[in-house]
Design an enzyme around this catalytic site. Structure first.
Site, PDB file in Angstrom:
ATOM      1  N   SER A 294      -7.789  14.629  10.058  1.00 13.75           N
ATOM      2  CA  SER A 294      -8.914  14.223   9.195  1.00 13.75           C
ATOM      3  C   SER A 294      -9.287  15.369   8.245  1.00 13.75           C
ATOM      4  O   SER A 294      -8.447  15.820   7.474  1.00 13.75           O
ATOM      5  CB  SER A 294     -10.082  13.765  10.072  1.00 13.75           C
ATOM      6  OG  SER A 294     -11.013  13.017   9.325  1.00 13.75           O
TER       7      SER A 294
ATOM      8  N   HIS B  21      -9.040   6.078  14.224  1.00 17.15           N
ATOM      9  CA  HIS B  21      -9.016   7.356  13.530  1.00 17.15           C
ATOM     10  C   HIS B  21      -8.798   8.529  14.488  1.00 17.15           C
ATOM     11  O   HIS B  21      -8.180   9.521  14.121  1.00 17.15           O
ATOM     12  CB  HIS B  21     -10.324   7.531  12.756  1.00 17.15           C
ATOM     13  CG  HIS B  21     -10.361   8.740  11.885  1.00 17.15           C
ATOM     14  ND1 HIS B  21      -9.367   9.011  10.958  1.00 17.15           N
ATOM     15  CD2 HIS B  21     -11.253   9.759  11.786  1.00 17.15           C
ATOM     16  CE1 HIS B  21      -9.661  10.144  10.325  1.00 17.15           C
ATOM     17  NE2 HIS B  21     -10.781  10.617  10.811  1.00 17.15           N
TER      18      HIS B  21
END
Length: 252
Positions: A84, A234
């Site tokens: 990320s 995620h």
């Protein structure tokens, strides 16, 4: 200097966490990589974990921090994994200092611009009034009114620590994130290109890397490949650590 935890010995492997995370999130995987012959450097990026707090916060500064850490520790021929926000850092590091990085792994983030999407999380974090000396359970209850996902709350609660007996606090620098949240979504500069072998890994249930993003990813990293972890979101490295680890080891 950035705070780090170092596991094992061998070829240097940097691991960079995501926004609101810290090196501890990667401890289990770090030990596994160390067992495969890597000297694993789990870093806390600025304003996160046990690293220093600063009013200045940008990808360029985080890249300089990591570069300075590598120089101070005489690290060369490095492989790097970033998730990320940490993936954005490692992409910019690789394109800024291409001789430093040999192989690059980017977990569930692309080089494109991302619109701000952490509003609910920040609202929940800002709703916690530490002057009231809440317990860990009470902090979770406050967060739950803004963040329904249990896994996300557990991730955020990992940054709680006892500042002093009876007084909890967050390790990350929330006031600066409130001011500089627009920095998180910034795109990689258009002219940033790196030729080293690069592996992007996305979660099958995540919308961070879409099929239509592939062209832009190939522009920045021509020697890239993309793998997908099915039924993962995620936080793919936490949801399916076995497959994530296997993808990484096979590539490295």
């Amino acid at each position: 200097m950035l705070h780090s935890k170092i596991e094992g010995s061998g070829k240097p492997l940097l691991i960079l966490h995501g926004f609101l995370g810290m090196s501890d999130n990667w401890k289990t995987l770090g030990v596994q990589f160390a067992a495969k012959g890597f000297e694993v450097h789990l870093l806390d990026l600025r304003n996160h974990g046990r690293s220093f707090h600063s009013d200045d916060f940008s990808y360029e500064l985080m890249v300089q921090d990591v570069y300075d850490y590598c120089k101070a520790n005489n690290l060369t021929n490095i492989d790097s994994i970033g998730h990320s926000m940490g993936g954005k850092v490692t992409m910019l590091l690789a394109t800024t200092y291409p001789d430093l990085i040999q192989k690059l792994i980017v977990a569930d983030i692309g080089p494109k611009y991302y619109t701000p999407h952490h509003q609910d999380i920040l609202a929940g974090l800002n709703a916690v009034d530490f002057t009231q000396k809440p317990s860990r359970h009470e902090v979770d209850a406050i967060l739950s009114t803004f963040v329904s996902d249990f896994g996300t709350r557990q991730f955020l609660l990992k940054s709680l620590y006892w500042q002093e007996p009876g007084q909890l606090a967050f390790r990350f620098n929330l006031p600066v994130f409130n001011q500089k949240i627009d920095q998180i979504g910034k795109a990689l500069p258009e002219n940033a290109v790196a030729m080293m072998p690069t592996l992007f890994i996305r979660g099958g249930n995540s919308n961070y890397i879409l099929d239509q993003d592939l062209e832009k990813m190939q522009h920045h990293f021509p020697n890239m490949q993309l793998k997908t972890i099915p039924n993962a979101g995620h936080w793919l490295h936490a949801e399916n650590p076995e497959l994530f680890f296997q993808f990484c080891v096979d590539f490295l």
